[in-house]
Write a protein that holds these residues in place. Sequence first.
Motif, short mmCIF file in Angstrom:
data_model
loop_
_atom_site.label_atom_id
_atom_site.label_comp_id
_atom_site.label_asym_id
_atom_site.label_seq_id
_atom_site.Cartn_x
_atom_site.Cartn_y
_atom_site.Cartn_z
N GLY A 1 34.14 38.57 -65.92
CA GLY A 1 33.28 38.50 -64.75
C GLY A 1 32.87 37.11 -64.36
N THR A 2 33.36 36.10 -65.10
CA THR A 2 33.07 34.71 -64.76
C THR A 2 34.37 33.92 -64.65
N VAL A 3 34.27 32.76 -63.98
CA VAL A 3 35.42 31.85 -63.85
C VAL A 3 34.91 30.42 -64.00
N GLY A 4 35.66 29.61 -64.74
CA GLY A 4 35.38 28.18 -64.80
C GLY A 4 36.10 27.50 -63.65
N VAL A 5 35.36 26.81 -62.79
CA VAL A 5 35.96 26.14 -61.64
C VAL A 5 35.60 24.66 -61.65
N ARG A 6 36.52 23.86 -61.09
CA ARG A 6 36.30 22.42 -61.04
C ARG A 6 37.04 21.82 -59.86
N ALA A 7 36.38 20.89 -59.17
CA ALA A 7 37.04 20.07 -58.16
C ALA A 7 37.28 18.71 -58.81
N LEU B 1 46.60 19.58 -53.42
CA LEU B 1 47.45 20.70 -53.80
C LEU B 1 46.66 22.01 -53.71
N ALA B 2 45.44 22.01 -54.23
CA ALA B 2 44.61 23.21 -54.15
C ALA B 2 44.28 23.56 -52.70
N ILE C 1 43.98 26.72 -58.28
CA ILE C 1 45.09 26.53 -59.21
C ILE C 1 44.63 26.84 -60.63
N ALA C 2 45.24 27.83 -61.26
CA ALA C 2 44.99 28.09 -62.67
C ALA C 2 45.55 26.92 -63.47
N LEU D 1 41.24 25.03 -60.69
CA LEU D 1 40.99 23.80 -59.94
C LEU D 1 40.89 24.15 -58.47
N VAL D 2 39.90 23.59 -57.80
CA VAL D 2 39.68 23.87 -56.38
C VAL D 2 39.61 22.56 -55.60
N SER D 3 39.76 22.69 -54.29
CA SER D 3 39.72 21.50 -53.44
C SER D 3 38.30 21.00 -53.23
N GLY D 4 37.32 21.88 -53.41
CA GLY D 4 35.93 21.49 -53.21
C GLY D 4 35.01 22.70 -53.25
N CYS D 5 33.76 22.47 -52.91
CA CYS D 5 32.75 23.54 -53.00
C CYS D 5 33.07 24.72 -52.08
N SER D 6 33.56 24.43 -50.89
CA SER D 6 33.83 25.52 -49.94
C SER D 6 34.89 26.47 -50.47
#
Length: 205
Positions: A114-120, A129-130, A136-137, A67-72
């Motif tokens: 070599g890949t990661v699933g990411v989501r805001a 929090l991110a 955040i895993a 989980l990320v805070s956003g695109c940046s």
Amino acid sequence: MSASTPILAADDPHALDRAVAELAAGRPIIIPTDTVYGLAAPAHDAAAVAQLFSVKRRPPELSLAALVSGCSQAAEHVDMTDAADLVEAWWPGALTVVVPKLTGSALVIGADDGTVGVRAPASAFARALADQVGPIAATSANRSGEPTLETAAAMASEFGREVALIIDAGPLTSPASTVVRVGPDGVQVLRSGGVDVSSVRGDND
């Protein structure tokens, strides 16, 4: 009967600081997203992520999302080139994009292909929090193979003291996120969920 995990309401003025402190100390917690509750650990902390797998009873070959805070923030760790249009349309929201991990990224999410699933997520709490602790895993807050738990009370009963904190945002009953692999050849749907698959793929029929 084991003691229960401390529970704080998501709108408690101390909830975010307490969640940040627990993650910074490498202790798994449970947080609300816009879809389901998630077991969470700092994605740069290998020991904390390993503990997350243990609590979840998740096979190690099944990697976690971040989980990320956003695109940046995402762009600091993964190549968002092919996913740029998708995330502009659907983030924050219930869309996880699986994209190439950048060389040098400190993300630890289990098996590394070599890949990661990411989501805001469309959860102000999760994004805040991110923003403070980094990606955040995360994985749904239930034992592997068991039904998703929808309330803080159910999670406290299930996990006892195996997690350090539960952030309570009330019952969460939305579908999990849609997961897509994105690359030069287009979009491959890996899991249907909260975002309509035909909209993501651009289907016309």
